[in-house]
Design a protein around this motif. Structure first.
Motif, short mmCIF file in Angstrom:
data_model
loop_
_atom_site.label_atom_id
_atom_site.label_comp_id
_atom_site.label_asym_id
_atom_site.label_seq_id
_atom_site.Cartn_x
_atom_site.Cartn_y
_atom_site.Cartn_z
N VAL A 173 -31.12 95.29 68.88
CA VAL A 173 -32.08 94.40 69.53
C VAL A 173 -33.48 94.99 69.38
O VAL A 173 -33.67 96.19 69.59
CB VAL A 173 -31.75 94.22 71.04
N TYR A 206 -36.69 91.44 78.40
CA TYR A 206 -36.14 92.76 78.12
C TYR A 206 -36.22 93.65 79.35
O TYR A 206 -37.01 93.40 80.27
CB TYR A 206 -36.91 93.42 76.96
N GLN A 207 -35.41 94.71 79.34
CA GLN A 207 -35.47 95.67 80.44
C GLN A 207 -36.90 96.19 80.55
O GLN A 207 -37.54 96.51 79.57
CB GLN A 207 -34.50 96.83 80.18
N VAL A 253 -33.77 82.74 75.54
CA VAL A 253 -34.65 83.92 75.40
C VAL A 253 -35.25 84.01 74.00
O VAL A 253 -36.24 84.68 73.79
CB VAL A 253 -33.88 85.21 75.76
N PRO A 260 -30.13 86.50 70.28
CA PRO A 260 -30.96 87.52 70.93
C PRO A 260 -31.03 88.84 70.15
O PRO A 260 -31.98 89.60 70.32
CB PRO A 260 -30.27 87.73 72.28
N SER A 312 -37.17 94.73 70.86
CA SER A 312 -38.09 94.22 71.88
C SER A 312 -39.50 94.61 71.44
O SER A 312 -39.66 95.35 70.47
CB SER A 312 -37.74 94.81 73.25
N PRO A 313 -40.52 94.12 72.13
CA PRO A 313 -41.88 94.46 71.68
C PRO A 313 -42.13 95.97 71.65
O PRO A 313 -42.91 96.45 70.83
CB PRO A 313 -42.77 93.77 72.73
N ARG A 318 -24.65 96.62 67.28
CA ARG A 318 -25.56 95.64 67.86
C ARG A 318 -26.96 96.23 67.83
O ARG A 318 -27.14 97.42 68.10
CB ARG A 318 -25.19 95.32 69.32
N THR A 366 -26.62 95.47 77.81
CA THR A 366 -26.43 96.88 77.46
C THR A 366 -27.28 97.30 76.26
O THR A 366 -27.38 98.49 75.96
CB THR A 366 -24.95 97.19 77.14
N VAL A 367 -27.86 96.35 75.56
CA VAL A 367 -28.73 96.71 74.44
C VAL A 367 -30.14 96.15 74.67
O VAL A 367 -30.79 95.65 73.75
CB VAL A 367 -28.18 96.27 73.06
N GLY A 368 -30.61 96.24 75.90
CA GLY A 368 -32.03 96.04 76.13
C GLY A 368 -32.46 94.78 76.83
O GLY A 368 -33.61 94.67 77.25
N TYR A 369 -31.55 93.80 76.96
CA TYR A 369 -31.98 92.57 77.64
C TYR A 369 -31.95 92.75 79.16
O TYR A 369 -31.25 93.61 79.70
CB TYR A 369 -31.13 91.38 77.18
N TRP A 419 -33.31 98.81 70.13
CA TRP A 419 -32.06 99.22 70.78
C TRP A 419 -30.94 99.16 69.75
O TRP A 419 -30.82 98.20 69.00
CB TRP A 419 -31.71 98.28 71.93
N LEU A 420 -30.10 100.18 69.73
CA LEU A 420 -28.97 100.22 68.80
C LEU A 420 -27.73 100.69 69.53
O LEU A 420 -27.75 101.69 70.24
CB LEU A 420 -29.28 101.19 67.65
N ASP A 421 -26.64 99.96 69.33
CA ASP A 421 -25.32 100.42 69.77
C ASP A 421 -24.43 100.36 68.55
O ASP A 421 -24.13 99.27 68.05
CB ASP A 421 -24.76 99.54 70.89
N TRP A 452 -25.43 91.60 76.07
CA TRP A 452 -26.82 91.77 75.66
C TRP A 452 -27.59 92.70 76.58
O TRP A 452 -28.54 93.36 76.17
CB TRP A 452 -27.54 90.41 75.57
#
Lengths: 91, 199
Positions: A68, B196-197, B79, A51, A70-71, A66, B181-184, A75-77, B179
């Motif tokens: 991610v 995604y959120q 996903v 993911p 999305s469209p 981490r 916590t980083v947008g899922y 997201w960054l941690d 996952w």
């Protein structure tokens, strides 16, 4: 409990990281918040194809970063890094 | 009350299978991991439920094997957009594991060996919708697919079906997992394409 590796080296995440930071991140360096190990991100253990993108410490396997996509958002941690040192743009 | 329609997105399949929106079918079983594969010996394996009041319930491997099991055959939806039809599992229903657990919690945070976590409403673990699965296709569940045991919650995206499951924390307030916590998405219904959120 033991673990079996299934990672690539940090260079495999270079494209993802460059799209986020706008710089070649393989020469960036950081310090693991968990064990204190200092490393170049190219030395981190990269888990891709799921993911999101996960970089782990080569010393203790704690999560360093981490990411991610999305469209609509990126997201960054990076809370697993005490610091992140990026190369300055050539002047 | 919101009315949720599957609309015209799902693609009808042979044998009653249906593909959620945005998914494609695979006949393989991709291995996706966010970290190293933990190797947990059955002698050390333990599954723990902690309630919102701190009461702890646990089962070792022999105790899990002594519980009545079920053999669900289900479609699973990742996903990352692959779906796999007709996967065959054996495991213990969460209805059995939680039968004697006293709790008024609404949420669950699932924990794995390693550092993986994922969150979902407690009601999605009940009423025949979730299992602690330890066999796949008539064989022991391989470590790369979550063995010795993984959570199986096939009505949600498969990241909720935590590999190497070690326990469940029951919570009054929702707590996000690895996952999430980083947008899922906190829920992750493939039929509503909640990747995604904000979806």
């Amino acid at each position: 409990m033991t673990t079996e590796p299934g990672f690539l080296d940090g260079n495999a995440a270079a494209g993802d990281l460059e799209s986020l930071f706008g710089a070649d991140m393989t020469t960036a360096a950081g310090q693991c918040q968990g064990c204190g190990l200092r490393m170049r991100l190219a030395e981190a253990h990269a888990y891709l194809g799921g993911p999101g993108t996960v970089l782990r410490c080569p010393g203790c396997e704690d999560v360093l970063l981490r990411m991610v996509r999305s469209p609509n958002h990126l997201w960054l941690d990076a809370s697993g890094l005490d610091y992140l040192r990026l190369p300055a743009a050539a002047g | 009350m919101a009315v949720i329609s599957r609309g015209f997105h799902g693609r009808a399949r042979d044998k009653g299978h249906e593909l959620p929106p945005g998914q494609y079918e695979t006949t393989g079983f991709p291995v996706l991991s966010a970290g190293p594969t933990p190797v947990v010996s059955l002698d050390d394996w333990e599954f723990t439920v902690r309630t919102e009041t701190g009461v702890r319930y646990s089962w070792n491997w022999q105790e899990l094997m002594a519980l009545p099991s079920e053999t669900p055959t289900v479609d699973i939806h990742c996903v990352t957009k692959w779906s796999k039809f007709g996967t065959r599992w054996q495991g213990v229903s969460l209805d059995v594991l939680l039968a004697d657990v006293e709790s008024g919690a609404e949420y669950a945070l699932v924990r794995s060996y390693g550092d993986y976590t994922t969150n979902l409403p407690l009601e999605d673990l009940l009423d025949g919708k979730a299992w602690v699965a330890y066999r796949f296709d008539d064989e022991e569940l391989p470590a790369e697919h979550g063995g010795p045991a993984r959570l199986l919650v096939p009505h949600l995206y498969f990241w909720k079906s935590a590999k190497w499951v070690s326990g469940i924390q029951l919570l009054d307030e929702e707590e996000q997992g690895f996952w999430e916590t980083v947008g899922y998405h906190n829920y992750g219904d493939p039929w509503r394409e909640q990747r995604y959120q904000g979806d």
